[in-house]
Design a protein around this motif. Sequence first.
Motif, PDB file in Angstrom:
ATOM      1  N   ILE A 306       0.838  -1.105  -0.137  1.00 59.59           N
ATOM      2  CA  ILE A 306       0.171  -0.093   0.081  1.00 59.59           C
ATOM      3  C   ILE A 306       0.773   1.322   0.024  1.00 59.59           C
ATOM      4  CG2 ILE A 306      -1.755   1.433   1.258  1.00 59.59           C
ATOM      5  CD1 ILE A 306      -2.718  -1.366   2.361  1.00 59.59           C
ATOM      6  N   PHE A 307       1.906   1.252   1.035  1.00 55.23           N
ATOM      7  CA  PHE A 307       2.917   2.403   0.862  1.00 55.23           C
ATOM      8  C   PHE A 307       3.471   2.562  -0.496  1.00 55.23           C
ATOM      9  CE2 PHE A 307       7.169   3.935   2.032  1.00 55.23           C
ATOM     10  CZ  PHE A 307       6.654   5.283   2.394  1.00 55.23           C
ATOM     11  N   ALA A 308       4.140   1.475  -0.944  1.00 52.99           N
ATOM     12  CA  ALA A 308       4.680   1.572  -2.299  1.00 52.99           C
ATOM     13  C   ALA A 308       3.810   2.279  -3.383  1.00 52.99           C
ATOM     14  CB  ALA A 308       5.294   0.346  -2.690  1.00 52.99           C
ATOM     15  N   PHE A 309       2.554   1.598  -3.561  1.00 56.54           N
ATOM     16  CA  PHE A 309       1.566   1.977  -4.586  1.00 56.54           C
ATOM     17  C   PHE A 309       0.963   3.443  -4.135  1.00 56.54           C
ATOM     18  CE2 PHE A 309       0.242  -2.683  -5.170  1.00 56.54           C
ATOM     19  CZ  PHE A 309       1.284  -2.930  -5.855  1.00 56.54           C
ATOM     20  N   VAL A 310       1.238   3.905  -2.990  1.00 58.49           N
ATOM     21  CA  VAL A 310       0.569   5.400  -2.724  1.00 58.49           C
ATOM     22  C   VAL A 310       1.629   6.122  -3.399  1.00 58.49           C
ATOM     23  CG1 VAL A 310       0.325   7.008  -0.895  1.00 58.49           C
ATOM     24  CG2 VAL A 310      -0.920   4.920  -0.813  1.00 58.49           C
ATOM     25  N   LEU A 311       3.033   5.975  -2.982  1.00 57.72           N
ATOM     26  CA  LEU A 311       3.900   6.600  -3.608  1.00 57.72           C
ATOM     27  C   LEU A 311       4.040   6.757  -4.984  1.00 57.72           C
ATOM     28  CD1 LEU A 311       7.073   6.401  -1.130  1.00 57.72           C
ATOM     29  CD2 LEU A 311       5.267   8.185  -1.111  1.00 57.72           C
ATOM     30  N   SER A 312       3.921   5.593  -5.659  1.00 55.65           N
ATOM     31  CA  SER A 312       3.965   5.302  -7.240  1.00 55.65           C
ATOM     32  C   SER A 312       2.893   6.132  -7.726  1.00 55.65           C
ATOM     33  CB  SER A 312       3.763   3.926  -7.355  1.00 55.65           C
ATOM     34  OG  SER A 312       4.727   3.241  -6.878  1.00 55.65           O
ATOM     35  N   TYR A 313       1.753   6.200  -7.128  1.00 55.76           N
ATOM     36  CA  TYR A 313       0.423   7.043  -7.453  1.00 55.76           C
ATOM     37  C   TYR A 313       0.843   8.546  -7.709  1.00 55.76           C
ATOM     38  CZ  TYR A 313      -3.735   9.929  -7.655  1.00 55.76           C
ATOM     39  OH  TYR A 313      -4.755  10.765  -7.830  1.00 55.76           O
ATOM     40  N   GLU A 321       7.432   9.321 -12.812  1.00 56.93           N
ATOM     41  CA  GLU A 321       7.177   8.161 -13.097  1.00 56.93           C
ATOM     42  C   GLU A 321       6.851   6.996 -11.734  1.00 56.93           C
ATOM     43  OE1 GLU A 321       7.872   6.109 -15.818  1.00 56.93           O
ATOM     44  OE2 GLU A 321       8.490   7.507 -17.339  1.00 56.93           O
ATOM     45  N   ALA A 322       5.991   6.073 -12.141  1.00 52.99           N
ATOM     46  CA  ALA A 322       5.599   5.213 -11.088  1.00 52.99           C
ATOM     47  C   ALA A 322       6.789   4.730 -10.229  1.00 52.99           C
ATOM     48  CB  ALA A 322       4.714   4.277 -11.486  1.00 52.99           C
ATOM     49  N   ILE A 323       7.864   4.045 -11.104  1.00 50.37           N
ATOM     50  CA  ILE A 323       8.895   3.440 -10.813  1.00 50.37           C
ATOM     51  C   ILE A 323       9.789   4.290  -9.780  1.00 50.37           C
ATOM     52  CG2 ILE A 323       8.914   1.763 -12.555  1.00 50.37           C
ATOM     53  CD1 ILE A 323      11.245   3.515 -13.712  1.00 50.37           C
ATOM     54  N   LEU A 324       9.616   5.467  -9.816  1.00 49.34           N
ATOM     55  CA  LEU A 324      10.495   6.386  -8.872  1.00 49.34           C
ATOM     56  C   LEU A 324       9.643   6.273  -7.491  1.00 49.34           C
ATOM     57  CD1 LEU A 324      12.676   8.441  -8.999  1.00 49.34           C
ATOM     58  CD2 LEU A 324      11.037  10.258  -9.603  1.00 49.34           C
ATOM     59  N   GLY A 325       8.346   6.332  -7.352  1.00 47.35           N
ATOM     60  CA  GLY A 325       7.873   6.388  -6.268  1.00 47.35           C
ATOM     61  C   GLY A 325       8.099   4.949  -5.593  1.00 47.35           C
ATOM     62  N   ALA A 326       7.875   3.883  -6.385  1.00 41.41           N
ATOM     63  CA  ALA A 326       8.374   2.605  -6.019  1.00 41.41           C
ATOM     64  C   ALA A 326       9.579   2.235  -5.407  1.00 41.41           C
ATOM     65  CB  ALA A 326       8.098   1.287  -7.010  1.00 41.41           C
ATOM     66  N   PHE A 327      10.474   2.817  -6.107  1.00 40.69           N
ATOM     67  CA  PHE A 327      12.155   3.020  -5.459  1.00 40.69           C
ATOM     68  C   PHE A 327      12.364   3.511  -4.196  1.00 40.69           C
ATOM     69  CE2 PHE A 327      16.256   4.618  -5.367  1.00 40.69           C
ATOM     70  CZ  PHE A 327      17.005   3.606  -5.347  1.00 40.69           C
ATOM     71  N   THR A 328      11.562   4.847  -4.087  1.00 37.09           N
ATOM     72  CA  THR A 328      11.576   5.751  -2.961  1.00 37.09           C
ATOM     73  C   THR A 328      11.046   4.670  -1.749  1.00 37.09           C
ATOM     74  OG1 THR A 328      11.562   7.683  -4.302  1.00 37.09           O
ATOM     75  CG2 THR A 328      11.044   7.742  -1.964  1.00 37.09           C
ATOM     76  N   ALA A 329      10.018   4.243  -2.100  1.00 37.97           N
ATOM     77  CA  ALA A 329       9.225   3.401  -0.901  1.00 37.97           C
ATOM     78  C   ALA A 329       9.921   2.458  -0.580  1.00 37.97           C
ATOM     79  CB  ALA A 329       7.752   2.769  -1.206  1.00 37.97           C
TER      80      ALA A 329
END
Length: 489
Positions: A306-313, A321-329
């Motif tokens: 949930i945390f990873a997908f929220v940052l990706s969103y 990019e969504a991948i930037l949010g996932a990497f940061t999470a």
Amino acid sequence: MDMRTLTASEPMTDAIAWLTSFNPSHFHSDNIIPLLAAATESDSAPFVLASVLLSLVVIYLASTIGGELCARMNLPPVLGQLLGGLVVGISAFHLLVFPEGGGDSTTSLMMTFLQNTAGLSLDSAAAIFQTDSEVISTLAEMGVVILLFEIGLESDLKELLRVGPQAAIVAMVGVIAPFVGGTLGLIYLFGVPTIPAIFAGAALTATSIGITAKVLAELQYLNRKEGQIIIGAAVLDDVLGIIILAVVASLAKTGEVELTNVLYLIASAVAFLVGAVLLGRLFNPYFVKLVDELKTRGQLLIPALIFAFVLSYIATAIKLEAILGAFTAGLVLAETQKCRELKDQVVPIADMLVPIFFVVVSAKTNIGVLNPAVPENREGLIMASFLILVAILGKVISGFTVFGQSDINRLAIGVGMIPRGEVGLVFAGIGSASGILSGSLDAAIIVMVILTTFLAPPLLQVVFQKSATAENLPQPEAAALSMQDSQNS
């Protein structure tokens, strides 16, 4: 008439009332067509599921066989997944084709198989093909999101911050050198107009963080200094690539650059990365406390996703990019005491989704543009040879700009920045769709993307093995080998 008779007569009364209110316009074609469309869509649903399942069977077979063959030949398995995608994709067997790669329902052997075995009608095949392509492409995007989340979990935020200045220089040089070299070379050597040349030069700036990170993980170099610099530089490359893409897309549409869009992207990227890391450190204790309180199955994995997908969103919503949010999470959660347990739980999901990404990226690539026997390809191949040279040298040079590190493999850093992968294909796709690129220049960009993507994994293995060999030698021999390397370079 008694009460029992009245009660029995009510259905007849209702029927008479319905007949007296009958209106033939209710059965007008405008009303019937949506009903028929809904019925057809409902009838097609099983075929959509069947098509997606068959596509996944093909993907997993191609990924497993290709990866296993490469592993047995001591090559990175990700190279086998890419090769497997070529075999089943538009370039060979047409089992897995996509509209973006030039395929349709008539060229898809999957659709033909469904027609022959499951009774899929020819009329429904086009709609099923389109839906299947969208579903598989979405799963592929989910795969790269999970991959970058896993890479973030594997990374060390403190080490990334420590090598941040080196990674920033590598990223900047890795963007500027190929962009300037490619753009000027196309203008002065090949006579390409300025705007198409700028677009092609911009395509040279990208780095596929997904492919590089996967290879580094397989070679177990992800947590080495070289690996962290490569990942940090690739993340910055991704941000810079988004900004450059916005600039050249604006240039292609209007002939001028909208400065406000560029400034917005730069500000949002910096704010997102810094804000996510700072807030993440405040969030971590509450995350661990929440996980400890939950009693249901998946009490660690689901909150983390949930945390990873929220940052990706959020990253997607602010045009990153969504991948930037996932990497940061992943980076943020790597700082928690649940990190090791979480990594163990994410691996099976990555094993399921990540191969889809690599096979699909490769399946969409048509290597027919490499055929010199086709006259239309020759001009593109000549330009592609130049672009490939600039693409490789521009990134390799960036590795040698690392400062303050005497015992680091600079060549490996440069090689790790080479693959363009899906990022380069995005540039090519947008340029082709806008009509700004000629057929030969479009083909040249695609050839450059293909070869840099496929060359990088084995080259990375070679340069890292050479480094490992030097480290394992006795001290005098290692020094001699290091001196010989410096003389050769």
